[in-house]
Design a protein around this motif. Structure first.
Motif, short mmCIF file in Angstrom:
data_model
loop_
_atom_site.label_atom_id
_atom_site.label_comp_id
_atom_site.label_asym_id
_atom_site.label_seq_id
_atom_site.Cartn_x
_atom_site.Cartn_y
_atom_site.Cartn_z
N ASP A 95 37.47 46.99 30.40
CA ASP A 95 36.72 46.06 29.57
C ASP A 95 37.51 45.63 28.34
N ALA A 96 38.38 46.53 27.85
CA ALA A 96 39.20 46.22 26.68
C ALA A 96 40.48 45.48 27.05
N GLY A 97 40.73 45.31 28.36
CA GLY A 97 41.89 44.55 28.80
C GLY A 97 43.13 45.37 29.09
N ASP A 98 43.05 46.70 29.01
CA ASP A 98 44.21 47.57 29.29
C ASP A 98 44.17 47.97 30.76
N ARG A 99 44.61 47.07 31.61
CA ARG A 99 44.47 47.25 33.05
C ARG A 99 45.38 48.34 33.61
N GLN A 100 46.57 48.49 33.06
CA GLN A 100 47.48 49.51 33.58
C GLN A 100 46.94 50.91 33.32
N GLU A 101 46.48 51.17 32.11
CA GLU A 101 45.92 52.49 31.80
C GLU A 101 44.61 52.70 32.55
N CYS A 126 42.01 45.82 38.96
CA CYS A 126 43.17 46.00 38.07
C CYS A 126 44.43 45.43 38.72
N LEU A 127 44.63 45.78 39.97
CA LEU A 127 45.82 45.30 40.69
C LEU A 127 45.82 43.78 40.78
N LEU A 128 44.67 43.21 41.03
CA LEU A 128 44.55 41.76 41.12
C LEU A 128 44.97 41.10 39.81
#
Length: 175
Positions: A95-101, A126-128
């Motif tokens: 939700d905060a935009g930190d897709r890798q973590e 996330c992968l998308l």
């Protein structure tokens, strides 16, 4: 909100009482949800004040995002093997935009019986967003195999993300 505050005060006295922290977090989330819904209802009921209520709802959502990052991060630190907490922290990170973590948290949370399907879908999401189209497609395929008749909401979310995947692959017609 007062109940959550009291539970958090108790948690300061006994940090090992993680179940108290979980209950406090539940109450605080309910507070945010209730206040956001109240703003939405008031905006609909009072059109002349709709902009102010909408702004307040947005402010509450942002406040909740920050709080969830802190709260669920604390939960994972205090109980690193709790897969449900990993899922919630991953969701807050997403939700905060930190897709890798977030992806890292979902990789662990996928072993949770409660959140397995949701974590798999979130991994694909996330992968998308990270541009890993082929891996996202595999993640979505794995989730699709697990879904049953009772998973209507997950099926809808999966359909949305699969359509997004098709658009990113250049197949707008199929999307």
């Amino acid at each position: 909100l007062e109940a959550a505050k009291r539970l958090y005060d108790f948690l300061k006295l006994d940090p090992s009482a993680t179940e108290i922290g979980d209950k406090a977090a539940k109450y605080k989330n309910q507070y945010y949800d209730g206040m956001i819904q109240l703003c939405i209802k008031k905006a609909a009921a009072e059109p002349d004040k709709a902009a102010a209520y909408t702004a307040k709802a947005t402010e509450l959502r942002e406040e909740r995002k920050k709080w969830q990052l802190d709260e669920y991060g604390r939960g994972v630190e205090s109980a690193p093997t709790d897969l449900d907490k990993r899922f919630l922290y991953g969701q807050a990170l997403l939700d905060a935009g930190d897709r890798q973590e977030a992806f890292k948290q979902f990789q662990k949370a996928i072993k949770s019986p409660k959140y397995s399907k949701k974590a798999g879908l979130a991994m694909g999401q996330c992968l998308l967003f990270m541009g890993q189209i082929d891996m996202a497609e595999m993640a979505f395929r794995d989730v699709s195999k697990q879904l049953s008749d009772g998973d209507e909401d997950l099926k809808k979310d999966l359909m949305y993300f699969e359509a997004d995947l098709l658009v990113r692959k250049g197949d707008k017609t199929a999307a």
